[in-house]
Design a protein around this motif. Structure first.
Motif, mmCIF file in Angstrom:
data_model
loop_
_atom_site.group_PDB
_atom_site.id
_atom_site.type_symbol
_atom_site.label_atom_id
_atom_site.label_comp_id
_atom_site.label_asym_id
_atom_site.label_seq_id
_atom_site.Cartn_x
_atom_site.Cartn_y
_atom_site.Cartn_z
ATOM 1 N N GLU A 1 -140.475 -80.328 62.323
ATOM 2 C CA GLU A 1 -139.871 -79.613 61.196
ATOM 3 C C GLU A 1 -139.991 -78.115 61.410
ATOM 4 O O GLU A 1 -141.019 -77.616 61.872
ATOM 5 C CB GLU A 1 -140.548 -80.034 59.881
ATOM 6 C CG GLU A 1 -140.159 -81.426 59.437
ATOM 7 C CD GLU A 1 -140.345 -81.636 57.941
ATOM 8 O OE1 GLU A 1 -140.615 -80.647 57.233
ATOM 9 O OE2 GLU A 1 -140.222 -82.790 57.489
ATOM 10 N N GLY A 2 -138.905 -77.397 61.063
ATOM 11 C CA GLY A 2 -138.908 -75.940 61.160
ATOM 12 C C GLY A 2 -138.622 -75.388 62.542
ATOM 13 O O GLY A 2 -138.552 -74.170 62.725
ATOM 14 N N ALA A 3 -138.428 -76.274 63.548
ATOM 15 C CA ALA A 3 -138.187 -75.810 64.921
ATOM 16 C C ALA A 3 -136.746 -75.311 65.080
ATOM 17 O O ALA A 3 -135.903 -75.486 64.201
ATOM 18 C CB ALA A 3 -138.462 -76.940 65.909
ATOM 19 N N LYS B 1 -135.336 -78.926 57.903
ATOM 20 C CA LYS B 1 -135.495 -77.468 57.859
ATOM 21 C C LYS B 1 -135.486 -76.850 59.263
ATOM 22 O O LYS B 1 -136.253 -75.935 59.579
ATOM 23 C CB LYS B 1 -136.789 -77.086 57.116
ATOM 24 C CG LYS B 1 -136.816 -77.575 55.664
ATOM 25 C CD LYS B 1 -138.112 -77.237 54.977
ATOM 26 C CE LYS B 1 -138.083 -77.607 53.503
ATOM 27 N NZ LYS B 1 -137.784 -79.044 53.266
ATOM 28 N N LEU B 2 -134.601 -77.375 60.095
ATOM 29 C CA LEU B 2 -134.469 -76.856 61.456
ATOM 30 C C LEU B 2 -133.569 -75.620 61.460
ATOM 31 O O LEU B 2 -132.630 -75.526 60.672
ATOM 32 C CB LEU B 2 -133.875 -77.922 62.378
ATOM 33 C CG LEU B 2 -134.622 -79.259 62.430
ATOM 34 C CD1 LEU B 2 -133.900 -80.232 63.365
ATOM 35 C CD2 LEU B 2 -136.061 -79.051 62.888
ATOM 36 N N ASP C 1 -132.468 -87.110 71.712
ATOM 37 C CA ASP C 1 -131.357 -87.947 71.248
ATOM 38 C C ASP C 1 -131.490 -88.313 69.777
ATOM 39 O O ASP C 1 -130.569 -88.886 69.199
ATOM 40 C CB ASP C 1 -131.264 -89.219 72.094
ATOM 41 C CG ASP C 1 -130.772 -88.940 73.508
ATOM 42 O OD1 ASP C 1 -129.917 -88.049 73.668
ATOM 43 O OD2 ASP C 1 -131.261 -89.585 74.452
ATOM 44 N N HIS C 2 -132.653 -87.990 69.182
ATOM 45 C CA HIS C 2 -132.884 -88.274 67.763
ATOM 46 C C HIS C 2 -133.609 -87.087 67.134
ATOM 47 O O HIS C 2 -134.559 -86.561 67.722
ATOM 48 C CB HIS C 2 -133.726 -89.551 67.598
ATOM 49 C CG HIS C 2 -133.143 -90.743 68.288
ATOM 50 N ND1 HIS C 2 -132.081 -91.459 67.774
ATOM 51 C CD2 HIS C 2 -133.465 -91.325 69.473
ATOM 52 C CE1 HIS C 2 -131.783 -92.442 68.601
ATOM 53 N NE2 HIS C 2 -132.596 -92.384 69.643
ATOM 54 N N LEU C 3 -133.182 -86.714 65.943
ATOM 55 C CA LEU C 3 -133.765 -85.524 65.330
ATOM 56 C C LEU C 3 -135.209 -85.720 64.891
ATOM 57 O O LEU C 3 -135.926 -84.733 64.700
ATOM 58 C CB LEU C 3 -132.911 -85.056 64.141
ATOM 59 C CG LEU C 3 -131.538 -84.463 64.503
ATOM 60 C CD1 LEU C 3 -130.964 -83.700 63.328
ATOM 61 C CD2 LEU C 3 -131.610 -83.557 65.719
ATOM 62 N N HIS C 4 -135.664 -86.971 64.746
ATOM 63 C CA HIS C 4 -137.072 -87.156 64.383
ATOM 64 C C HIS C 4 -138.001 -86.729 65.515
ATOM 65 O O HIS C 4 -139.214 -86.597 65.324
ATOM 66 C CB HIS C 4 -137.346 -88.605 63.961
ATOM 67 C CG HIS C 4 -137.140 -89.631 65.039
ATOM 68 N ND1 HIS C 4 -137.988 -89.755 66.122
ATOM 69 C CD2 HIS C 4 -136.190 -90.576 65.197
ATOM 70 C CE1 HIS C 4 -137.563 -90.730 66.910
ATOM 71 N NE2 HIS C 4 -136.479 -91.247 66.369
ATOM 72 N N PHE D 1 -136.151 -66.733 70.942
ATOM 73 C CA PHE D 1 -137.100 -67.552 70.186
ATOM 74 C C PHE D 1 -138.200 -68.162 71.040
ATOM 75 O O PHE D 1 -139.198 -68.641 70.515
ATOM 76 C CB PHE D 1 -136.359 -68.652 69.422
ATOM 77 C CG PHE D 1 -135.203 -68.134 68.608
ATOM 78 C CD1 PHE D 1 -135.429 -67.296 67.529
ATOM 79 C CD2 PHE D 1 -133.892 -68.465 68.929
ATOM 80 C CE1 PHE D 1 -134.368 -66.808 66.774
ATOM 81 C CE2 PHE D 1 -132.824 -67.978 68.185
ATOM 82 C CZ PHE D 1 -133.069 -67.145 67.102
ATOM 83 N N GLY D 2 -137.992 -68.183 72.359
ATOM 84 C CA GLY D 2 -138.984 -68.738 73.265
ATOM 85 C C GLY D 2 -139.054 -70.255 73.214
ATOM 86 O O GLY D 2 -138.545 -70.885 72.292
ATOM 87 N N PRO D 3 -139.706 -70.853 74.220
ATOM 88 C CA PRO D 3 -139.890 -72.311 74.211
ATOM 89 C C PRO D 3 -141.047 -72.695 73.296
ATOM 90 O O PRO D 3 -141.876 -71.843 72.966
ATOM 91 C CB PRO D 3 -140.208 -72.604 75.681
ATOM 92 C CG PRO D 3 -140.861 -71.345 76.198
ATOM 93 C CD PRO D 3 -140.237 -70.212 75.431
ATOM 94 N N PRO D 4 -141.157 -73.955 72.860
ATOM 95 C CA PRO D 4 -140.154 -75.003 73.118
ATOM 96 C C PRO D 4 -138.926 -74.807 72.239
ATOM 97 O O PRO D 4 -139.040 -74.439 71.072
ATOM 98 C CB PRO D 4 -140.895 -76.291 72.746
ATOM 99 C CG PRO D 4 -141.879 -75.861 71.693
ATOM 100 C CD PRO D 4 -142.301 -74.465 72.061
ATOM 101 N N LEU D 5 -137.772 -75.026 72.835
ATOM 102 C CA LEU D 5 -136.509 -74.956 72.109
ATOM 103 C C LEU D 5 -135.826 -76.306 72.303
ATOM 104 O O LEU D 5 -135.802 -76.830 73.425
ATOM 105 C CB LEU D 5 -135.657 -73.818 72.656
ATOM 106 C CG LEU D 5 -134.455 -73.385 71.808
ATOM 107 C CD1 LEU D 5 -134.217 -71.885 71.961
ATOM 108 C CD2 LEU D 5 -133.199 -74.138 72.210
ATOM 109 N N TYR D 6 -135.308 -76.869 71.230
ATOM 110 C CA TYR D 6 -134.772 -78.234 71.269
ATOM 111 C C TYR D 6 -133.248 -78.227 71.321
ATOM 112 O O TYR D 6 -132.594 -77.372 70.711
ATOM 113 C CB TYR D 6 -135.265 -79.023 70.050
ATOM 114 C CG TYR D 6 -136.769 -79.201 70.046
ATOM 115 C CD1 TYR D 6 -137.347 -80.351 70.572
ATOM 116 C CD2 TYR D 6 -137.604 -78.199 69.561
ATOM 117 C CE1 TYR D 6 -138.727 -80.505 70.604
ATOM 118 C CE2 TYR D 6 -138.993 -78.345 69.593
ATOM 119 C CZ TYR D 6 -139.549 -79.499 70.121
ATOM 120 O OH TYR D 6 -140.906 -79.640 70.158
#
Length: 311
Positions: free
Chosen positions: A65-67, A88-89, A58-61, A29-34
């Protein structure tokens, strides 16, 4: 100087799976990856992935979105999973199967109306995730002394679970107190403390009496690595938890003839090799591998990545 190199040491099957998952996800998927929290509790590993474009949150916010988001080896609560769906992650679950086992046990006991005593360390990522499965039913127990103050509505319906990376000795002391206080207490059919944690502790217990100094490769926020250093100190042996060779202080080695080197389950072998090179180059050390138990455990990749492998 002689170095006793403990085996088994270093990466466990759960850590291998999580790191392989992150490497594969980066390629696919390549960066950025969370990644939600650190992929494993190791400074070297986290820095390695940051340099490749991984963002630890440390927080999903903090995640667009969509990452693409990877859950770390320590597991997450249902609340975090729902938040990922809401944003929608594309979530990849790299939770260690042995942690998942504890989550499922918590759900089972909670559904049956049990009060669950979770033996573990407050604030540890794994404990936070497990307690999130049944927050109304789980009570954290950190020390044997905590047991005396526990209050439950029905003492005949209590059970205990443990964090997977605890000291076996510490957990045993707490479990003994729980059994004394609640003779009918239920427990999982198989021990929750993971095989790798137990094996690395066993190696230190068996080998540290032969050493003047114990060096444990691992980061300060690694629970299982901390336990290895504590185990040696409890036996009267000087022990230090270090991230790598640069942390070794010359005064630690003064008059030392035998050093036991081991590594926590989240520490990569490369940092072990750097320490051995330093001890060979500066102290003429010879290295003797001491194997106390063989390990042949492997875990499958997360289902979200299995199709990627086949492509």
């Amino acid at each position: 100087m002689k170095v006793l190199l403990a085996s088994p040491r270093g990466f466990c099957a759960g850590v291998n799976m999580a790191i392989d998952s992150l490497e594969l996800a980066l390629k696919a998927f390549g960066p950025p990856l969370y990644v939600y929290h650190e992929i494993v509790h190791n400074k070297y590993v986290v820095t390695h992935f940051r340099e490749k474009g991984v963002v630890f949150v440390d927080h999903l916010h903090e995640v667009p979105e969509g990452a693409t988001l990877l859950f770390s080896a320590h597991g997450v609560s249902p609340e975090v999973r729902q938040a990922a769906r809401d944003r929608k992650l594309m979530a990849i679950d790299a939770t260690c199967p042995l942690v998942t086992k504890v989550h499922l046990e918590a759900i089972k006991y909670a559904k049956q109306g049990y009060t669950i005593f979770l033996i573990g360390h407050e604030g540890h990522d794994e404990v936070v995730g497990t307690m999130g499965e049944a927050p109304e039913a789980i009570v954290l127990v950190e020390t044997p002394e905590d047991v005396a103050t526990l209050e439950v509505a029905d003492e005949s319906k209590v059970a205990y679970l443990t964090q997977t990376t605890l000291s076996v000795d510490d957990a045993t002391r707490i479990i003994r107190k729980l059994r004394e206080r609640f003779p009918q207490i239920a427990s999982p059919p198989k021990d929750d403390i993971c095989y790798a944690t137990q094996n690395r502790q066993e190696a230190v217990s068996l080998l540290c009496d032969e050493a003047d100094l114990v060096l444990v490769l691992g980061s300060q926020n690694s629970s299982n690595s901390q336990r290895l250093a504590e185990l040696a100190r409890e036996r009267g042996i000087s022990a230090h938890l270090i991230d790598g060779a640069s942390d070794i202080q010359p005064e630690w080695l003064e008059g030392v003839q035998t050093v036991l080197v081991t590594a926590g389950a989240s520490a990569p072998e490369v940092v072990v090799e750097e320490c051995l090179d330093l001890l060979r180059d500066h102290h003429g050390a010879t290295v003797e591998v001491r194997t106390t138990r063989e390990e042949h455990v492997a875990f499958p990749l997360p289902k979200e990545l299995r199709a990627v492998v086949l492509e």
